[in-house]
Design a protein around this motif. Structure first.
Motif, short mmCIF file in Angstrom:
data_model
loop_
_atom_site.label_atom_id
_atom_site.label_comp_id
_atom_site.label_asym_id
_atom_site.label_seq_id
_atom_site.Cartn_x
_atom_site.Cartn_y
_atom_site.Cartn_z
N PHE A 21 44.26 45.30 37.93
CA PHE A 21 44.63 44.07 37.23
C PHE A 21 43.97 43.96 35.85
O PHE A 21 44.20 43.01 35.12
CB PHE A 21 44.25 42.84 38.07
CG PHE A 21 42.79 42.74 38.40
CD1 PHE A 21 41.92 42.07 37.56
CD2 PHE A 21 42.29 43.30 39.56
CE1 PHE A 21 40.58 41.98 37.85
CE2 PHE A 21 40.94 43.20 39.88
CZ PHE A 21 40.08 42.54 39.02
N GLY A 24 47.08 45.76 31.16
CA GLY A 24 48.18 44.82 30.99
C GLY A 24 47.73 43.57 30.26
O GLY A 24 46.64 43.52 29.66
N LEU A 38 52.33 43.99 33.23
CA LEU A 38 51.50 44.82 34.09
C LEU A 38 51.21 46.16 33.45
O LEU A 38 51.83 46.53 32.44
CB LEU A 38 52.19 45.01 35.45
CG LEU A 38 52.38 43.75 36.29
CD1 LEU A 38 53.10 44.10 37.59
CD2 LEU A 38 51.04 43.08 36.60
N ASP A 109 52.04 44.60 42.77
CA ASP A 109 52.43 43.84 41.57
C ASP A 109 52.13 42.37 41.76
O ASP A 109 51.61 41.70 40.86
CB ASP A 109 53.92 44.02 41.27
CG ASP A 109 54.30 45.44 40.91
OD1 ASP A 109 53.41 46.23 40.53
OD2 ASP A 109 55.51 45.77 40.99
N ALA A 112 48.33 41.74 41.71
CA ALA A 112 47.80 41.87 40.34
C ALA A 112 48.18 40.67 39.49
O ALA A 112 47.35 40.15 38.72
CB ALA A 112 48.32 43.16 39.72
N ILE A 113 49.42 40.21 39.59
CA ILE A 113 49.87 39.06 38.82
C ILE A 113 49.07 37.81 39.19
O ILE A 113 48.63 37.04 38.32
CB ILE A 113 51.39 38.82 39.06
CG1 ILE A 113 52.20 39.90 38.35
CG2 ILE A 113 51.80 37.43 38.58
CD1 ILE A 113 53.67 39.92 38.74
N LYS A 116 45.58 38.13 37.64
CA LYS A 116 45.57 38.00 36.18
C LYS A 116 45.79 36.56 35.73
O LYS A 116 45.28 36.14 34.69
CB LYS A 116 46.64 38.92 35.56
CG LYS A 116 46.31 40.40 35.65
CD LYS A 116 47.28 41.24 34.86
CE LYS A 116 47.05 41.15 33.37
NZ LYS A 116 45.76 41.71 32.94
#
Length: 387
Positions: A21, A24, A38, A109, A112-113, A116
């Motif tokens: 993470f 990006g 990302l 994904d 990680a989103i 973040k």
């Protein structure tokens, strides 16, 4: 999966790797609206909104829904998950399905989103819900029942997620773990609709129910009606049903026959691509199901179906355990569950006040547009946040 008495969150044994993470970018577009790029280069619009629940705990106590709670139930340790900062996440959805567009993503994904954007925090979460998985050289994919413990600090954890796949388009689904060589497989397809239930430090919001009725009833309708009676507009549900001898509990389940390849012309295409069957829950079998509900005002689905609400009772997947027969879907999208009279069923309902929607976007001139429909960010915001 192990027999139901041993199926608990301490037995999850699939490793979930931490996520990348740090690479990006995350741009705050507006309060509670983010554009995330990302490390893979893919762009996503992330929108967060609060929903109003007006939980009436007196009604819950008056109905004695929580009576006869057994401490050896598999739900006992789950009840501590359901903190105030729990949330529902919809990654992609029905617009991807009916347009057969931008179907593939990785579960990492999502994690990680969420890190973040600061939505996933440094605590443990019980994650339950639904997803799809594509066929890969190492896994047949299928309808996914997600069940994980996630550590919010880096997105790692442990998994007990399973999928149901078809050997033939008209057959019944077979179960297979999402763990490959001890590690959870990351590829997902079409959608992931899950609840992240934070571990409560003091009091959890999760509510335990044990029902038994004198007449046959539809459990999905029942849970939705109970939530409405309690003043709950968004929730996650975890269901356990243990089969009694000689009862006539029946299930209607659906499994995707194949990955969509072309945009659907009408609703008949969406119906044909699903393998839907009705079958009984057999003697000595047990059943678990996880799902989420909020008013999913998907304009594209509303227009496509000429006015239908998307998953009006909640989006549930289910797993029959204790030796599913060849004439039953094993893991599947739950469409109906008719519980026979005098058959006890347990579930946990957790009121949730925050919903996150993640939509793939791409650069269009000096701005962004939806990768599926071409709509601009303001249109996507209006469809989600203003409802």
């Amino acid at each position: 999966m192990k027999v139901i008495e041993e199926e608990n969150i301490d037995n999850f044994n699939g490793k979930i790797n931490s996520v990348n993470f740090e690479n990006g970018e995350c741009i705050t577009y507006l309060p509670n609206v983010f554009v995330v790029t990302l490390a893979s280069g893919r762009n996503f619009l992330v929108m967060k909104k609060r929903l109003s629940n007006h939980l009436n705990t007196n009604i819950y106590k008056e109905h004695h829904w929580q009576s006869n709670f057994q401490t050896d139930s598999i739900f006992y340790k789950r009840l501590r998950y359901g903190s105030d900062d729990s949330f529902i996440v919809d990654m992609q959805g029905i617009k991807n399905f009916i347009n057969a567009s931008n179907l593939d993503f990785n579960d990492e994904d999502i994690r990680a989103i969420l890190i973040k954007t600061g939505i996933l925090t440094n605590q443990n979460y019980l994650r339950v819900g639904v997803a799809g998985a594509p066929e890969t050289p190492n896994h047949p994919g299928g309808e996914v029942l997600e069940e994980q413990i996630i550590y919010g600090g880096n997105g790692s954890g442990v998994s007990n997620s399973f999928s149901g796949y078809l050997d033939s388009e008209e057959g019944f689904s077979k179960e297979i773990s999402l763990n490959i060589n001890g590690t959870m497989s990351e590829p997902r397809m079409v959608y992931s609709h899950t609840a992240f239930l934070g571990e409560a430090k003091t009091k959890s919001n999760s509510l335990y129910f044990k029902l038994k009725k004198a007449e046959r009833f539809n459990l999905m309708d029942c849970i939705k009606n109970i939530a409405s009676e309690l003043g709950v507009n968004a929730f996650s549900a975890q269901i356990l049903l243990k089969k009694r001898e000689n009862d006539k509990t029946t299930i209607k389940g659906r499994v995707l026959k194949r990955k969509p390849q072309v945009k659907f012309d009408d609703l008949s295409f969406a119906t044909e691509i699903g393998n839907e069957k009705e079958f009984p829950l057999e003697e000595k079998q047990s059943f678990v199901s996880f799902g989420t509900y909020y008013f999913r005002n998907d304009v594209d689905w509303f227009d496509f179906t000429k006015g239908r609400e998307y998953e009006r009772r909640g989006h549930y997947h289910a797993h029959i355990i204790n030796s599913p027969s060849p004439q039953q879907h094993s893991v599947f999208h739950l469409r109906e569950l008719y519980v026979d009279k005098d058959t006890p069923v347990e579930f946990i309902l957790c009121p949730i006040s925050e919903v996150v929607k993640i939509t793939p976007i791409e650069i269009s001139g000096k701005s962004y547009k939806c990768s599926v429909t071409g709509k601009d960010i303001n249109s996507l915001m209006k469809e989600f946040i203003d409802v």
